[in-house]
Scaffold this motif. Structure first.
Motif, short mmCIF file in Angstrom:
data_model
loop_
_atom_site.label_atom_id
_atom_site.label_comp_id
_atom_site.label_asym_id
_atom_site.label_seq_id
_atom_site.Cartn_x
_atom_site.Cartn_y
_atom_site.Cartn_z
N GLN A 53 -9.89 -2.13 -4.95
CA GLN A 53 -8.78 -1.36 -4.39
C GLN A 53 -9.21 -0.66 -3.10
OE1 GLN A 53 -6.98 1.31 -7.20
NE2 GLN A 53 -6.67 -0.28 -8.73
N ASN A 100 -7.83 -1.26 0.61
CA ASN A 100 -7.31 -0.09 1.33
C ASN A 100 -7.95 0.05 2.71
OD1 ASN A 100 -5.54 0.65 -0.67
ND2 ASN A 100 -6.90 2.16 -1.59
N LYS A 136 0.85 -1.18 0.00
CA LYS A 136 0.00 0.00 0.00
C LYS A 136 0.89 1.24 0.00
CE LYS A 136 -3.88 2.21 2.35
NZ LYS A 136 -3.30 3.55 2.51
N ARG A 188 -5.78 0.03 6.08
CA ARG A 188 -5.87 1.16 7.03
C ARG A 188 -6.24 0.66 8.43
NH1 ARG A 188 -8.14 4.06 2.55
NH2 ARG A 188 -10.24 3.53 3.25
N GLU A 191 1.18 5.45 -0.09
CA GLU A 191 0.52 6.73 0.16
C GLU A 191 1.39 7.86 -0.37
OE1 GLU A 191 -2.38 7.38 1.23
OE2 GLU A 191 -3.04 5.49 2.12
#
Length: 282
Positions: A178, A182, A7, A186, A9
């Motif tokens: 996706q 996610n 993942k 998270r 960011e």
């Protein structure tokens, strides 16, 4: 090798992620994929290149552009001690969904489509584009964006490029999947220090617990338990650069048993926490 979902960011105040490493990666073999495109520039050094079906070795530097969801090995694996690496990771819609449809960006749009094969650039292009890439970390966000577009235009129009034909294996996630992945990631990021409630995670995916376990394994090629343990180990790696005891770190990242932490850390990294710390601090 176990395939892992990464993942990514973007940095605060930026629409993409930029990393600059000046020493080899000590985290071991990392076979992974992510929905972002990725530029990897290695101005010097040598190492192993494994992208999709393509396996080779680079010498004296490397420049490659990889499309989304193409599995690849971290380039720091097997690199020599003098390696340096700059990485740019971004979504195709990093400047908005319709941006690449502008007529002025036709060449860049084709570049992004072609990147699914993995694109390796020759010495001439490395000499032109490499110094531009190395300017990115020091620039303000607006200037960084403008320079990145120039870099993409050069990569899109040069003939000094070789397709790696690496796209035999890809993991295409639609936007809905996706977002579901996610949400799960998270949740782990926010709660990895405490026991993970499998029912709550399954509820995030709108699935029963057994269905969630099957879904997560199918989407990431690993069990959810393995994913959580590897995330915790990755957090522990950062903490091992401090003066805190191994036992303290193990509890900090969510392990309630030191023996289990040591065993899991070794399974993920190939080293004990103490050996990893010794190598990290030299």
């Amino acid at each position: 090798m176990k395939l892992q979902f990464e993942k990514i960011e973007p940095e605060t105040g930026s629409s993409f992620r930029l990393m600059h490493h000046t020493e080899p990666d000590l985290c071991g073999v990392y076979w992974h994929y992510h929905p972002e495109h990725e530029i990897v520039y290695i101005p010097r050094g040598s190492g192993k290149c494994h992208i999709g079906r393509h396996i080779s070795r680079y010498e004296g530097g490397y420049l490659v552009f990889i499309g989304p969801n193409v599995p690849h090995l971290n380039f720091g694996h097997g690199a020599d001690l003098y390696s340096e690496e700059l990485v740019v990771q971004l979504r195709q819609d990093f400047m908005g969904e319709p941006f690449l449809n502008r007529p002025e960006l036709a060449a860049i749009r084709r570049l992004f489509e072609w990147a699914h094969q993995g694109l390796s650039y020759g010495e001439e292009t490395r000499n032109q584009v490499g110094p531009l890439l190395m300017q990115l970390p020091a620039l303000a966000p607006f200037d960084r964006m403008l320079l990145l577009l120039r870099i993409f235009q050069y990569l899109a129009t040069t003939t000094d490029v070789t397709p790696l034909h690496a796209d035999g294996v890809r993991f295409d996630l639609n936007p809905r999947e996706q977002e579901r992945i996610n949400r799960i990631v998270r949740y782990v990021e926010d709660r990895y220090r405490q026991p993970i409630d499998m029912q709550q995670v399954a509820d995030l995916a709108n699935l029963t617990v057994p269905a969630f376990c099957r879904y997560f394994k199918r989407m990431t090629q690993m069990t959810f338990t393995d994913f959580v343990n590897e995330y915790r180990v990755n957090q522990a790696r950062h903490l091992l650069n401090s003066s805190r005891t191994v036992a303290d770190i193990s509890y900090e990242v969510g392990f309630n048993n030191l023996s289990h932490f040591n065993k899991t850390f070794r399974a993920v990294t190939g080293q004990t926490p103490s050996a990893y710390r010794h190598e990290l601090v030299g």
